[in-house]
Design a protein around this motif. Sequence first.
Motif, mmCIF file in Angstrom:
data_model
loop_
_atom_site.group_PDB
_atom_site.id
_atom_site.type_symbol
_atom_site.label_atom_id
_atom_site.label_comp_id
_atom_site.label_asym_id
_atom_site.label_seq_id
_atom_site.Cartn_x
_atom_site.Cartn_y
_atom_site.Cartn_z
ATOM 1 N N PRO A 80 0.826 -1.213 0.000
ATOM 2 C CA PRO A 80 0.000 0.000 0.000
ATOM 3 C C PRO A 80 0.857 1.259 0.000
ATOM 4 O O PRO A 80 1.876 1.328 0.679
ATOM 5 N N THR A 81 0.464 2.232 -0.769
ATOM 6 C CA THR A 81 1.150 3.517 -0.804
ATOM 7 C C THR A 81 0.104 4.616 -0.862
ATOM 8 O O THR A 81 -1.063 4.379 -1.188
ATOM 9 N N TRP A 190 1.230 2.572 9.396
ATOM 10 C CA TRP A 190 2.374 3.481 9.401
ATOM 11 C C TRP A 190 3.334 3.101 8.286
ATOM 12 O O TRP A 190 3.648 1.925 8.085
ATOM 13 N N GLU A 191 3.824 4.119 7.563
ATOM 14 C CA GLU A 191 4.790 3.902 6.503
ATOM 15 C C GLU A 191 6.127 4.512 6.909
ATOM 16 O O GLU A 191 6.264 5.734 7.002
ATOM 17 N N GLU A 196 4.790 8.619 7.767
ATOM 18 C CA GLU A 196 3.394 9.030 7.900
ATOM 19 C C GLU A 196 2.505 7.804 8.083
ATOM 20 O O GLU A 196 2.866 6.700 7.672
ATOM 21 N N ILE A 197 1.352 8.040 8.684
ATOM 22 C CA ILE A 197 0.328 7.006 8.720
ATOM 23 C C ILE A 197 -0.582 7.247 7.518
ATOM 24 O O ILE A 197 -0.972 8.376 7.243
#
Length: 208
Positions: A80-81, A190-191, A196-197
Amino acid sequence: MGLHRNRRHSLTVDITPSLLYSLQGNMGTLINVQPLFLLFLLLKPLQFVRINDSYLSDERREELEDYIDDLHATGPTKPPTKEAFKTHVIIDSEMPLTDEDYCNLEMKRKRVHNRLYCAKEHFFLQASYEDIEKMCYNIFVKCTNGIRKCHRSRQIISGVHCVLTSGIMMPFCEYTSSFKEGWVFITCQWEDDIGEIIPVSVIDILAI
């Protein structure tokens, strides 16, 4: 259409005028009218793909290369992005959300699939990405569809719920389209790469 490999295992695709004509329509219909091109897409993943044709605009060339990258991503689906969520979920279409063919057209246009397999269900949201992202900071609530924890919107949001009715692989996926307006439930994660979330998936729209 000719395919040429170089020593770095890249791929150059020569697009004929007839194939170029077919590219001018919806990207989702590409594999429907070009079976040979579908066979090319299903080949063993390559390091990268280049498409050379003087008739193609830079924008169209990038769209086609992105489409091929989608199919050759590692794992069952791409991680996911932020950009993926924007592309696959956020809608700005002029088509009425109540149109019964909304999902059949939009699922192809936005290339929503799992390595060419039909997605069993999907939600589109008519909202800004920034508003959806803010939901990730809302407190957890009890979710639906077997998901334990979700974040719920604080405002009413309009969207479309797509449910697969027939088909196994694109472009033969057929969907019912249901306009919904209500509280939106999403999951986030969370990335580390961007610190960022981000929203990952839409679980439900609880109609009011």
